[in-house]
Design an enzyme around this catalytic site. Sequence first.
Site, PDB file in Angstrom:
ATOM      1  N   GLY A 118     -41.883 -46.588  16.287  1.00 15.26           N
ATOM      2  CA  GLY A 118     -43.025 -47.439  15.951  1.00 15.26           C
ATOM      3  C   GLY A 118     -43.000 -47.916  14.504  1.00 15.26           C
TER       4      GLY A 118
ATOM      5  N   GLU B 258     -42.956 -44.077   7.465  1.00 16.24           N
ATOM      6  CA  GLU B 258     -43.856 -43.934   6.316  1.00 16.24           C
ATOM      7  C   GLU B 258     -43.158 -43.829   4.957  1.00 16.24           C
ATOM      8  OE1 GLU B 258     -43.330 -41.490   8.716  1.00 16.24           O
ATOM      9  OE2 GLU B 258     -43.317 -39.496   7.821  1.00 16.24           O
TER      10      GLU B 258
ATOM     11  N   GLU C 242     -49.263 -44.398   9.429  1.00 15.15           N
ATOM     12  CA  GLU C 242     -48.242 -44.398   8.360  1.00 15.15           C
ATOM     13  C   GLU C 242     -48.914 -44.283   6.995  1.00 15.15           C
ATOM     14  OE1 GLU C 242     -45.492 -43.853   9.647  1.00 15.15           O
ATOM     15  OE2 GLU C 242     -45.971 -44.619  11.633  1.00 15.15           O
TER      16      GLU C 242
HETATM   17  N1  B3K Z   1     -42.096 -40.317  10.876  1.00 14.61           N
HETATM   18  C1  B3K Z   1     -41.699 -41.434  11.683  1.00 14.61           C
HETATM   19  C2  B3K Z   1     -40.872 -41.066  12.852  1.00 14.61           C
HETATM   20  C3  B3K Z   1     -39.449 -40.869  12.565  1.00 14.61           C
HETATM   21  C4  B3K Z   1     -38.683 -40.728  13.856  1.00 14.61           C
HETATM   22  C5  B3K Z   1     -37.267 -40.363  13.624  1.00 14.61           C
HETATM   23  N2  B3K Z   1     -36.506 -40.404  14.837  1.00 14.61           N
HETATM   24  C6  B3K Z   1     -42.868 -42.218  12.141  1.00 14.61           C
HETATM   25  C7  B3K Z   1     -44.144 -41.504  12.216  1.00 14.61           C
HETATM   26  O1  B3K Z   1     -44.331 -40.528  12.908  1.00 14.61           O
HETATM   27  O2  B3K Z   1     -45.027 -41.906  11.528  1.00 14.61           O
HETATM   28 ZN    ZN Z   2     -45.975 -39.791  11.893  1.00 11.88          ZN
END
Ligand code: B3K
Ligand code: ZN
Length: 869
Positions: A261, A264, A298
């Site tokens: 999606g 951050e 985010e």
């Molecule tokens: N922290 C990222 C997700 C990263 C996924 C890596 N395969 C987005 C989120 O959770 O905000």
């Molecule tokens: Zn997240």
Amino acid sequence: MTESAPKAKYRSDYQSPSHTITDVNLTFDLHETATKVVAVSQVKQLAQSSTLSLDGEGIELISVDINGVSWNDYVITDAGIELHNLPSEFELKIENQISPSTNTALEGLYISDGAYCTQCEAEGFRRITYFLDRPDVLAKYTTKVIADKDAFPFLLSNGNKVAEGNLESGKHFVTWEDPHPKPSYLFALVAGDFDVLRDSYTTRSGRHVALEIFVDKGNLNRANHAMVSLINSMKWDEERFGLEYDLDIYMIVAVDFFNMGAMENKGLNVFNSKFVLANEQTATDTDYLGIEAVIGHEYFHNWTGNRVTCRDWFQLSLKEGLTVFRDQEFSSDLGSRSVNRINNVRIIRGPQFAEDASPMSHPIRPEKVIEMNNFYTLTVYEKGSEVIRMMHTLLGEAKFQAGMKLYFERHDGTAATCEDFVSAMEDASGIDLKQFRLWYSQSGTPTLTVTDHYDEVAKTYTLTVNQETKATQDQSDKQALHIPFDVELYDEHGKIIELHCNGVRVGNVLNITESEQAITFEQVNSKPVPSMLREFSAPVRLDFNYSDEQLAFLMVHAQNEFAKWDAGQMLLAKYIKSNVVSVQNGRAVELPELVIDAFRGVILNEKLDHAFISEALSLPSFNEVAGWYDIVDVDAVCDVLKGIKLLIANALQDEFAALYHTLAQFEYTIEHNAIGKRSLRNLCLQYLVNVNEYAHLAEKQYQSANNMTDTMAAMTAANSAALSYRQNIMDDYSEKWSHDGLVMDKWFALQGMNPAEDALENVKNCMSHCAFSLSNPNRTRSLIGSFLNMNPRRFHDKSGQGYEFAGEILTKLNESNPQVASRLIDPLLKFKKYDVERQALIKQELEKLRNLDNLAKDLFEKVSKALES
Ligand code: B3K
Ligand code: ZN
């Protein structure tokens, strides 16, 4: 994949790093196939070791210098580079080369539609340069980006811009400095030519923050809602959590090629364009709400994730569960709390429960991981958020916020663990969370089986609660959990009965801590109707033998909307189950008058919100129903869901038709009331088109719609009811939008969900549509993902052709983009849920995958777990 199978890492093996990097100075000279990266790091030894192992993958080393002198004492390994005989503190300079244009995995530095961008979480930074690519190494980053000025006027990275200038041969550079030490997974770089939407925000303490949203040229008129959502997020986090932004600039870049999606990265979020771009002609109300939630999510990570990060990846839920909780609260504070709760609970009861019952079952803090990207799961995110929510329920808002405050006091600027979070909550509140901690280590879904007894003479009412968590593939022994159990009792007039236990007045949230526990309420003057697990106070299944009358009663009298909705769902569940048996025995689908009347009552209740009524009238999905069975009869469940829809449509057609007409709106706004009206009106449409007299409505709506919500609702109705004009409106849409992949995703998803017999052929044909590309994750998820996940009848066709098709696609994606492949494979992992013939066919495909020479570790981990089951 027989030789050297990928190895698992265990949570219990955590070791602190031998070295740390305090500062890193990066220079990127961008080139499609030969980007040069120079990384100058200040390294400090922490443990007694003169060897430093850096992570690295698929990169070409040019040179290594230590303290300005060329260094040859190293070996390149499968996992990176090992440098030997190092001093205890030194400057390390590494020069290497990478090829963004051939990076189809979309991890590390890659190209999306001509723009350079990065994705480093979880372990993508090691595809950029050799580094201590682990979240507990926090460094200050300075990043200089060099590229051709005409083609890439915008050169972005984390932090604040500190220098820029022109260089020879048409190039230019920009240097960025991020004052906040961060782990490598939060690094970001973007270079491209964009349109920019600019705004600003002044924080509570007076910091002036520039806000910039970068979109593909021509898309500026689709960026407004993202900007409004960002400003709302910044305000909300100050008001509800007392948290302010900490840099002078916040940038968001929307890209079309993105594995998930959004991301951050500190000060420079990279987003899937699906969660940025919207206007009324291109996006539905659901898209608008999704953008608000993801922009919020985010942004909220800036504190819960970036300021306090994770010590190791096993702790992922520390930032994700907490941040999902925060984004859910944000959406609920801004919109309808009950509708948000209903939708979140649907995700838990459907796909999360299914995951917890599958070969991929794992606790919210996993114990064993082969490929970290496989653990960005519904369990870590959504169940993780439920675990935070349970703490919020147990502590209450004030103590929970005190816990947050203490958590930041203790851990700001560091890499922490889930245990650190729970300790802060416990210490700030004085509430014992010892047994509660089991939620972090125990996988699986508990079932609460409740029985009741009313004692006329003593005027007591007793609920006896049994909790049981069945063994899961990863864990056979289960213990009793601490479950917050929110209960309300109603008398026969629908009045709330005060709760008294052991002579004292008690609140609604009871603590279930034993395998079997009886709770006796006193001063109950007549047999009450219990409303249990209100607000879904714990992620568990509830089993109580409600009568139809009791459920219909709760649909009318329960005080909160969630409990009303839940009673309706339980009533439907009873009749879905009994009708499945009927259909299996060759009988027709039936619904008693009481059920119809209960739903009629909801429609006619003028006190209820439109959006809520729409949720109350929505049937559970096939996938949720499948979760009720050990072995699911695909055709019978599909027949029953369809049959119930037709019965409700026929019985309530007058009410639906009346609402459909009165809820029409002439102007499109995204006010919550307007969204609610559209939602209910379009729900009416989904039912009505199944009645001959109203079958034309969807075509009429398609022709006259002035917004994408209504357009899509019309297409969805025509698609799912297989109406004669379906093809015409699908063709019309494709002609209008084939230049725009994001808008075409909606069309691809409908093709995937098409209930027609030739759906698979159709899906295959759609793969040669000019807007489709298997290299774009959004397109792949829309078309293929919806066929695998949302077209049970056709995907699970007895011929096995659906499975074969999935196998072919997965084989291709295994090479080009293993992360996308690994998401897509999930429905195949659950083969045990189907009859023996289907099981055999699915297993055959999994075995073919297992035998691939180049099986990526993403698929290896899932396929081997499934085949072990
Ligand atoms: N922290 C990222 C997700 C990263 C996924 C890596 N395969 C987005 C989120 O959770 O905000
Ligand atoms: Zn997240």
